[in-house]
Design an enzyme around this catalytic site. Structure first.
Site, mmCIF file in Angstrom:
data_model
loop_
_atom_site.group_PDB
_atom_site.id
_atom_site.type_symbol
_atom_site.label_atom_id
_atom_site.label_comp_id
_atom_site.label_asym_id
_atom_site.label_seq_id
_atom_site.Cartn_x
_atom_site.Cartn_y
_atom_site.Cartn_z
ATOM 1 N N LYS A 34 10.121 39.696 89.233
ATOM 2 C CA LYS A 34 11.793 39.925 90.412
ATOM 3 C C LYS A 34 10.844 39.729 91.314
ATOM 4 C CE LYS A 34 11.963 44.580 89.962
ATOM 5 N NZ LYS A 34 12.860 44.749 91.430
ATOM 6 N N ASP A 61 16.863 40.619 92.490
ATOM 7 C CA ASP A 61 16.689 41.834 91.780
ATOM 8 C C ASP A 61 17.773 42.932 93.501
ATOM 9 O OD1 ASP A 61 17.709 44.631 90.399
ATOM 10 O OD2 ASP A 61 15.313 45.462 91.476
ATOM 11 N N LYS A 63 20.511 44.280 93.244
ATOM 12 C CA LYS A 63 21.341 44.998 93.164
ATOM 13 C C LYS A 63 23.305 45.426 93.580
ATOM 14 C CE LYS A 63 18.191 48.262 91.453
ATOM 15 N NZ LYS A 63 16.790 47.766 91.870
ATOM 16 N N HIS A 65 26.216 45.984 94.852
ATOM 17 C CA HIS A 65 28.166 47.056 95.031
ATOM 18 C C HIS A 65 28.253 47.135 95.951
ATOM 19 C CE1 HIS A 65 27.647 52.221 94.385
ATOM 20 N NE2 HIS A 65 28.902 51.336 94.443
ATOM 21 N N ASP A 66 29.619 46.157 95.763
ATOM 22 C CA ASP A 66 30.725 46.402 96.743
ATOM 23 C C ASP A 66 32.052 46.239 96.094
ATOM 24 O OD1 ASP A 66 32.291 45.825 99.664
ATOM 25 O OD2 ASP A 66 30.434 45.057 100.256
ATOM 26 N N ILE A 67 32.515 45.726 96.625
ATOM 27 C CA ILE A 67 34.434 45.037 96.269
ATOM 28 C C ILE A 67 34.666 44.179 95.420
ATOM 29 C CG2 ILE A 67 36.301 46.953 97.536
ATOM 30 C CD1 ILE A 67 35.835 43.806 98.728
ATOM 31 N N ASN A 69 35.890 41.335 95.639
ATOM 32 C CA ASN A 69 35.656 39.785 95.989
ATOM 33 C C ASN A 69 34.499 39.486 96.329
ATOM 34 O OD1 ASN A 69 37.225 37.662 96.868
ATOM 35 N ND2 ASN A 69 37.145 39.073 98.550
ATOM 36 N N THR A 124 17.273 55.516 88.760
ATOM 37 C CA THR A 124 16.258 56.892 87.920
ATOM 38 C C THR A 124 16.088 57.760 89.147
ATOM 39 O OG1 THR A 124 14.845 55.724 88.545
ATOM 40 C CG2 THR A 124 14.736 56.018 86.165
ATOM 41 N N ARG A 187 4.761 52.465 82.302
ATOM 42 C CA ARG A 187 3.180 52.480 82.201
ATOM 43 C C ARG A 187 1.810 52.611 81.083
ATOM 44 N NH1 ARG A 187 4.753 51.725 86.295
ATOM 45 N NH2 ARG A 187 4.863 52.852 88.636
ATOM 46 N N ARG A 217 3.086 48.441 89.708
ATOM 47 C CA ARG A 217 2.036 48.603 90.736
ATOM 48 C C ARG A 217 1.004 48.915 89.297
ATOM 49 N NH1 ARG A 217 5.089 53.361 93.224
ATOM 50 N NH2 ARG A 217 6.304 52.794 91.456
HETATM 51 O O1 C5P Z 1 5.661 49.515 90.270
HETATM 52 P P1 C5P Z 1 6.821 49.896 89.192
HETATM 53 O O2 C5P Z 1 6.159 49.513 87.949
HETATM 54 O O3 C5P Z 1 7.102 51.503 89.493
HETATM 55 O O4 C5P Z 1 7.511 48.884 89.542
HETATM 56 C C1 C5P Z 1 8.756 48.684 89.146
HETATM 57 C C2 C5P Z 1 9.963 47.883 89.840
HETATM 58 O O5 C5P Z 1 11.300 48.552 89.332
HETATM 59 C C3 C5P Z 1 10.070 48.471 91.113
HETATM 60 O O6 C5P Z 1 10.317 47.628 92.065
HETATM 61 C C4 C5P Z 1 11.314 49.412 91.404
HETATM 62 O O7 C5P Z 1 11.832 48.992 92.650
HETATM 63 C C5 C5P Z 1 11.982 48.593 90.455
HETATM 64 N N1 C5P Z 1 12.800 49.840 89.455
HETATM 65 C C6 C5P Z 1 12.788 51.046 88.605
HETATM 66 N N2 C5P Z 1 13.476 52.097 88.841
HETATM 67 C C7 C5P Z 1 14.787 52.205 88.747
HETATM 68 C C8 C5P Z 1 14.958 51.052 88.837
HETATM 69 C C9 C5P Z 1 14.419 49.731 89.580
HETATM 70 O O8 C5P Z 1 11.256 51.240 89.004
HETATM 71 N N3 C5P Z 1 15.677 52.729 88.191
#
Ligand code: C5P
Length: 243
Positions: A34, A61, A63, A65-67, A69, A124, A187, A217
């Site tokens: 990603k 990634d 994301k 987000h706009d009109i 076009n 989130t 996790r 991470r």
């Molecule tokens: O390090 P970690 O496992 O938390 O990374 C999760 C990845 O997913 C990061 O690149 C983060 O920006 C992305 N992400 C997220 N929560 C979201 C959307 C994307 O953690 N709702």
């Protein structure tokens, strides 16, 4: 789909050289990386080229987000780079999502490579207080809102959604198996949650019905990244078996 294709590692680093080190260290265990806002804004298209050189799939990634076009223009540029997955915001509206979906259909009909598009449902980081104050929803929970946005994405013809692992079950219950679900915030049991609030293990995310998970991470900060990936892949396999 092979289990390795379902585990996506985010290259959450500043420099392309650091990103390439991660890719080399993880060898063949990871097929898709990603590329997010930080690395792409700093290093641009050459990150995509580096990943192609290593024969990896690319999840861009950004994301959008706009009109409609403008987003369609951005998606077209991503198509030209040859990425395999990309994200748009469901909050960008039905017409925007439908415009993107139609563009991809056209591309497939022309026999060209088309990436999988995922709509981000609710970030989130947003909570129900924000929904109430800003959007004015009084009787809907975050979960309800995610389900509604996922439904809009599916009706617009978008292939998948990004959702927290807590929402996988509700999305599956409402929309069946057609809609792809990609979940970050994963996790492995016993690992640090960092800033993620609504986490789940690789096992339970796969058991609940995720198609793809993003794990950053816990892998990137591990002493032995490859060993960590292998143990996550095993957890995922077990989860899939029990799903
Ligand atoms: O390090 P970690 O496992 O938390 O990374 C999760 C990845 O997913 C990061 O690149 C983060 O920006 C992305 N992400 C997220 N929560 C979201 C959307 C994307 O953690 N709702």
């Amino acid at each position: 789909m092979k289990i390795n294709d379902r585990l996506i590692v985010p290259l959450d680093v500043e420099r392309q050289s650091d990103a390439e080190k991660i890719v080399m260290e993880l060898e063949d265990s990871i097929t898709t990386y990603k590329v997010g806002l930080q690395l792409y804004t700093k290093e641009g298209k050459k990150v995509v080229e580096m990943l192609k050189k290593h024969d990896k799939s690319i999840f861009l990634d950004l994301k959008f987000h706009d009109i409609p076009n403008t987003v369609m223009g951005a998606v077209k540029s991503a198509l030209d780079m040859g990425v395999d997955m990309l994200t748009i915001h469901a909050m960008g509206g039905f017409d925007m999502m439908e415009g993107v979906a139609k563009m991809l259909w056209q591309r497939k009909n022309d026999g060209k490579h088309a990436p999988i598009v995922f709509a981000v449902t609710l970030l989130t980081s947003l909570d129900s207080a924000f929904l109430m104050d800003v959007i004015g929803t009084t009787n809907r929970t975050v979960d309800d809102e995610v389900v509604i946005l996922a439904g809009a994405a599916q009706s617009a013809g978008i292939a998948g959604v990004v959702a927290s692992p807590q929402e996988i079950k509700s999305i599956r219950k409402n929309y069946g198996k057609q809609l792809l679900i990609l979940s970050p915030g994963i996790r492995p049991a016993g690992s640090d949650k960092n800033d993620q609030q609504r986490t789940a293990t690789p096992y339970s995310a796969m058991k609940d019905g995720a198609d793809y998970i993003v794990v950053g991470r816990p892998i990137l900060q591990a002493q032995n990244k490859l060993k960590t990936v292998k143990s996550i892949l095993k957890e995922m396999k077990d989860g899939l078996k029990d799903s």
